[in-house]
Design a protein around this motif. Structure first.
Motif, PDB file in Angstrom:
ATOM      1  N   VAL A  47      -6.446  -6.779   0.503  1.00 53.97           N
ATOM      2  CA  VAL A  47      -7.155  -7.274   1.689  1.00 53.97           C
ATOM      3  C   VAL A  47      -7.554  -6.107   2.589  1.00 53.97           C
ATOM      4  CG1 VAL A  47      -7.031  -8.805   3.692  1.00 53.97           C
ATOM      5  CG2 VAL A  47      -5.876  -9.449   1.571  1.00 53.97           C
ATOM      6  N   LEU A  64      -6.241 -14.201   7.162  1.00 47.96           N
ATOM      7  CA  LEU A  64      -5.471 -13.812   5.974  1.00 47.96           C
ATOM      8  C   LEU A  64      -4.116 -13.233   6.362  1.00 47.96           C
ATOM      9  CD1 LEU A  64      -8.350 -12.145   3.919  1.00 47.96           C
ATOM     10  CD2 LEU A  64      -7.268 -14.337   3.445  1.00 47.96           C
ATOM     11  N   GLN A  72      -2.155 -14.025   0.191  1.00 42.81           N
ATOM     12  CA  GLN A  72      -3.332 -13.373   0.769  1.00 42.81           C
ATOM     13  C   GLN A  72      -4.425 -13.071  -0.254  1.00 42.81           C
ATOM     14  OE1 GLN A  72      -2.306 -10.000   3.246  1.00 42.81           O
ATOM     15  NE2 GLN A  72      -0.741 -11.148   4.347  1.00 42.81           N
ATOM     16  N   GLU A  73      -4.035 -12.615  -1.436  1.00 42.34           N
ATOM     17  CA  GLU A  73      -5.054 -12.280  -2.438  1.00 42.34           C
ATOM     18  C   GLU A  73      -5.774 -13.531  -2.937  1.00 42.34           C
ATOM     19  OE1 GLU A  73      -4.209  -9.489  -5.502  1.00 42.34           O
ATOM     20  OE2 GLU A  73      -2.809  -8.342  -4.270  1.00 42.34           O
ATOM     21  N   LEU A  76      -8.081 -14.409  -0.276  1.00 39.43           N
ATOM     22  CA  LEU A  76      -9.175 -13.428  -0.220  1.00 39.43           C
ATOM     23  C   LEU A  76     -10.308 -13.858  -1.145  1.00 39.43           C
ATOM     24  CD1 LEU A  76     -10.361 -10.683   0.654  1.00 39.43           C
ATOM     25  CD2 LEU A  76      -9.066  -9.629  -1.223  1.00 39.43           C
TER      26      LEU A  76
END
Length: 424
Positions: A47, A64, A72-73, A76
C-alpha cells in the motif's frame, strides 16, 4: 506521509511524552485527524508503494490504514477496476473513488456487532479471542480512528467473527440436540448433512400479520409441528427461527385443490406464451438488424471506419458484443477466449463495406439500449428500406414450424409405450 511520520515521532518521544490529544492541540488538528494520520505509518508495504507511485490518493490510504495488515492488500485491489479498451491485450487499471472503497470495506470487512447472534461478552466462546467487549479490533474500541462510525460498533476481523458464529452454532446444538439445523439456501440436502435446505421447511414469521390477507398465509401460522431451529448455513447464520419441517402438515403444506392446479397450469401456459413471444421478438429484431446492415453503402475509408467501430465496440457490454459477433460468425474456439479480442481481430481483417455495416449495426444497438428498441429498429429499417413486416412474418412461420415438429415428436413418443402395452 511525512506528516504522519512526524506525528509518530512525537508520539514515540520518551521526554516530553505526548498523547494524541496533546499532539492535536499543538498542531491545531483534531484528535481524530491525528489518529488517522498515525495509522498511515502502519500501512502494508504494498500500500505504501502504491501511495508513493501515486496510484492511490490520501483518501484511499486513510481508509486502508484502518484495516488489519493482512486485509490491506485485498482492499488495495478493490481500489481499482480493470477495463479493456480497443485492441489492447492488457487491461487498464482505473482508480475508483474513495466512496466505492468505503462501500467495499463496509460490505466485505466491517461486521456490525449489534447483529451478531452470539453473546459478545462471552470470553469462552473462542477462548483465544476473548470477549468482543474488550477486543481492540472493534471500531468502538478506537473511536478516534473510527469517528465516522458514530455510535455504531463493528468488528474489523471477519475471520474471528465467523469463528465465533461457528462456535455459537456448535454450542447451541450441543446444548439442544433436538435443535433443527437449517440453511437459507435452496437446493438438495447434502448426503450425511443434518442441515435442511430452504425448500425443506417453512419459516414461521415472528411478527403479527399486518393485514387480513397476510393472516391467511402459512408463514404467519403455527402448527403442532412447529419447532425451534438454528441457521447453521447461509445468511443470518447462528440465528434462531421457528419452522415447520413436516411435509404433510395441513397448515403449511395443504393439498392443492382442483381449481388451484388449474390456476398453476394456466400460469405456466401464460409464461410459455410470453417466452415464445419474446423469442420471436428477439429473432425478428436480429433479422431486421441484419437486413439493415446489408443495405448500408460504403462511404468512409477503412482506417476511418476501423477507428470509429473499434471505439464504439469498446462501449458495448459483453452480451451485446456477443450478439454482433454471432451475426458475423465469430465464435469462441475455447471458453478462455475473449470475445472482445476475437471481434477486434475480425474488424482489422474486414473490408470497408463490412466495417460500414458493423458501424450501423453497433449504432443501432447502442441506440436501442437507451430508447425504445422496436422504434429504433423501425426507424433504421425505414432509412435502409427494409421490410420489417415481412421479416416478422417469416420468423413467426419458422417458430410455428418448429413447434409443430416438437408436438409431433411428443405425440410419437407417447404413442410408442401404448403400442408396447397392447402387444404385451
Amino acid at each position: 506521509m511525512e506528516e504522519a511520520s512526524g506525528f509518530r515521532a512525537l508520539l514515540n518521544l520518551e521526554e516530553p511524552k505526548y498523547s494524541i490529544e496533546q499532539i492535536a492541540a499543538r498542531t491545531g488538528k483534531s484528535p481524530a485527524y491525528v489518529a488517522a494520520r498515525l495509522k498511515l505509518t502502519e500501512l502494508a508495504p504494498a500500500v505504501v508503494e502504491a501511495f508513493h507511485r501515486e496510484e492511490i490518493g490520501v483518501g484511499h490510504a486513510l481508509l486502508l490504514a484502518k484495516l488489519l495488515p493482512e486485509q490491506q492488500e485485498q482492499a488495495l485491489a478493490a481500489c481499482f477496476k480493470e477495463v479493456y479498451s480497443g485492441g489492447s491485450e492488457k487491461p487498464a487499471r482505473i482508480l475508483l473513488p474513495v466512496r466505492q472503497l468505503r462501500f467495499w470495506i463496509e460490505s466485505n470487512i466491517l461486521l456490525m456487532l449489534k447483529l451478531a447472534p452470539f453473546d459478545k461478552r462471552d470470553t469462552q466462546l473462542v477462548p483465544a479471542a476473548g470477549s468482543c467487549v474488550d477486543c481492540p479490533k472493534r471500531t468502538g474500541h478506537n473511536k478516534l480512528l473510527f469517528s465516522d462510525m458514530g455510535k455504531q460498533d463493528a468488528c474489523t476481523d471477519p475471520t474471528c467473527y465467523h469463528a465465533k458464529v461457528d462456535a455459537h452454532v456448535a454450542k447451541s446444538i450441543a446444548a439442544k440436540p433436538k435443535l433443527v439445523q437449517i440453511s437459507t439456501a435452496y437446493g438438495q440436502q447434502q448426503e450425511g448433512s443434518a442441515t435442511l435446505p430452504r425448500n425443506r421447511y417453512i419459516e414461521i414469521r415472528p411478527e403479527k400479520p399486518a393485514t387480513k390477507e397476510e393472516a391467511t398465509r402459512p408463514e404467519f401460522k403455527t402448527c403442532k409441528y412447529t419447532i425451534e431451529a438454528i441457521i447453521s448455513d447461509g445468511i443470518d447464520k447462528g440465528e434462531f427461527r421457528k419452522v415447520c419441517t413436516e411435509a404433510n402438515c395441513p397448515v403449511h403444506h395443504p393439498k392443492k385443490r382442483p381449481h388451484q392446479i388449474a390456476d398453476d397450469s394456466k400460469w405456466k401456459a401464460e409464461q410459455e406464451k410470453q417466452r415464445k413471444e419474446q423469442a420471436i421478438a428477439n429473432t425478428t429484431g436480429i433479422r431486421i438488424l441484419a437486413a439493415i446492415t446489408a443495405a448500408v453503402p460504403v462511404r468512409l475509408m477503412k482506417r476511418d471506419l476501423l477507428f470509429v467501430v473499434e471505439r464504439l465496440a469498446s462501449l458495448l457490454d459483453e452480451n451485446r458484443l456477443a450478439i454482433i459477433a454471432r451475426q458475423h460468425g465469430i465464435k469462441k474456439a475455447k471458453e478462455s477466449d475473449s470475445i472482445g479480442k476475437l471481434f477486434t481481430a475480425y474488424l482489422r481483417r474486414a473490408e470497408e463495406c463490412e466495417l460500414g455495416r458493423i458501424l450501423v449495426e453497433i449504432t443501432i444497438i447502442h441506440a436501442a439500449t437507451r430508447q425504445n428498441a422496436t422504434q429504433v429498429l423501425r426507424d433504421a429499417a425505414t432509412v435502409y428500406k427494409v421490410d420489417v413486416d415481412a421479416i416478422g412474418l417469416k420468423v413467426k412461420q419458422e417458430f410455428s414450424a418448429k413447434e409443430k415438429v416438437k408436438v409431433a415428436k411428443r405425440t410419437t413418443a407417447q404413442a410408442v409405450p401404448q403400442k408396447a402395452k397392447k402387444s404385451a
